[in-house]
Design an enzyme around this catalytic site. Structure first.
Site, short mmCIF file in Angstrom:
data_model
loop_
_atom_site.label_atom_id
_atom_site.label_comp_id
_atom_site.label_asym_id
_atom_site.label_seq_id
_atom_site.Cartn_x
_atom_site.Cartn_y
_atom_site.Cartn_z
N THR A 182 0.91 -1.21 -0.10
CA THR A 182 0.04 -0.05 0.03
C THR A 182 0.60 1.26 -0.04
O THR A 182 2.02 1.30 0.44
CB THR A 182 -0.81 -0.11 1.29
OG1 THR A 182 -1.98 -1.00 1.23
CG2 THR A 182 -1.61 1.37 1.73
N ASP A 213 -8.28 -1.82 5.43
CA ASP A 213 -8.06 -0.72 6.39
C ASP A 213 -7.75 0.82 5.78
O ASP A 213 -8.33 1.61 6.14
CB ASP A 213 -7.18 -0.79 7.39
CG ASP A 213 -5.56 -0.78 6.63
OD1 ASP A 213 -5.53 -1.82 5.73
OD2 ASP A 213 -4.71 0.04 6.84
N1 ASP Z 1 -3.40 -2.62 4.32
C1 ASP Z 1 -3.66 -3.02 2.90
C2 ASP Z 1 -4.96 -3.89 3.04
O1 ASP Z 1 -4.98 -4.74 3.90
C3 ASP Z 1 -2.57 -3.80 2.38
C4 ASP Z 1 -1.15 -3.06 2.38
O2 ASP Z 1 -0.99 -2.42 3.12
O3 ASP Z 1 -0.51 -3.53 1.35
O4 ASP Z 1 -5.77 -3.85 2.22
#
Ligand code: ASP
Length: 313
Positions: A182, A213
């Site tokens: 992300t 999240d």
């Molecule tokens: N937090 C993101 C999710 O769970 C994934 C990530 O941080 O790469 O969708």
């Protein structure tokens, strides 16, 4: 210079073991991108742009870079499709905009900002969000804009294993060897205003309709001028259950911590309560920058109080 007249900026490109960064060339590729984005954000701020403008501009550049799991280069869901989540928040008045499970939008963070400024809502999802994008005149990009050979291969591996996986490591969900790619940006401008943005493709082979999240205010993103701006990356369900971004803000609001202590306390809580996997970037109302994570590494960089840009894993 007093901190009230300076700007601070932080960005991240994912947390995890980053075992895929095995050579200097790969490391350079990530860090070079982070540095370029930071310097772009610096320009926005030095030309008088707001924290909100800076985080949107930085998040869009990161979305455009296929090495990160957001926008172009996002991971694929169980159907081999992208479903993108993003949010943006303005610390001046707690205004927020978010989109979830959208596709065909090159820069979901831009759509999130339009939800914030052009609708009376905070979050729009899936077809409703796409209709709103059309209403706002946002261009739709073809599906293949998002696909990279790495992501197609990653989904093939996940399907072979009948597993959900995170970002572009080939390890399984319970392994430590994950990279959660992300992207996020937080900023404090020279007026003392805070803003945060987070954008993601989510997790590999995720169920259709799964939302993490990143677009959830208080979990993957938060900004309040009274306290701090936060963007998270990692296993989304852990952040949602611990409401980590708001928890960090609350450590400042209720316990009088600065952002550095609040970030550390938040990550300690995240680990203790849900054995959380991931990390956060935080800028507080005085312009202090903090980055804490429970994973082995987190790709991030910062410019603190108008100083030099630093990037690290
Ligand atoms: N937090 C993101 C999710 O769970 C994934 C990530 O941080 O790469 O969708």
């Amino acid at each position: 210079m007093s901190s009230s007249g300076t700007y601070s900026l932080m960005v991240h490109g994912g947390a995890g073991a980053l075992d895929n960064v095995k050579d200097d060339k790969t490391a350079f590729r990530y860090l070079d991108s982070i540095r370029t984005v930071l310097e772009h954000g610096r320009q926005v701020m030095e030309l008088g742009g707001s924290a909100l403008q800076a985080v949107e501009a930085c998040a869009m550049l990161l979305e455009d870079d296929p090495v990160f799991n957001a926008g172009c280069g996002s991971v694929l869901n169980e159907n081999g499709k992208v479903e993108l989540d993003a949010a943006i928040m303005d610390g001046r008045d707690l205004a927020a905009g978010a989109v979830a499970a959208v596709d065909n939008i090159a820069n979901p963070v831009q759509l999130a900002r339009l939800v914030m400024t052009e609708s009376e809502h905070v979050m729009l999802i899936a077809e409703g969000a796409m209709r709103f994008a059309d209403h706002c005149g946002m261009e739709r990009v073809p599906e293949d804009y998002f696909y990279t050979p790495d992501r197609v291969e990653q989904l093939r591996m996940a399907r072979l294993r009948h597993k959900v996986m995170l970002d572009h490591d080939d390890s399984e969900i319970d392994s430590e060897d994950q990279k959660y790619g992300t992207i996020g940006a937080v900023a404090r401008d020279s007026q003392g205003n805070l803003a945060a943005a987070t954008s993601t493709g989510g997790i590999v082979n995720k169920r259709m309709g799964r939302v993490g999240d990143s677009p959830i205010v208080g979990a993957g993103v938060y900004a309040d001028n009274e306290t701090c701006a936060v963007s998270a990356t990692g296993f989304g369900e852990d952040f949602m259950r611990s409401v980590i971004a708001k928890t960090i803000s609350d450590f400042m609001l209720m316990q009088g911590m600065d952002g550095i202590k609040a970030s550390a306390a938040g990550i300690e809580y995240f680990k203790r309560k849900v054995n959380g996997r991931g990390g956060v970037i935080v800028i507080d109302n005085a312009g202090n920058c903090a980055g804490d994570f429970t994973t082995k590494k987190m790709i991030h960089g910062w410019i603190e109080k108008g100083g030099q840009a630093y990037c690290r894993f």
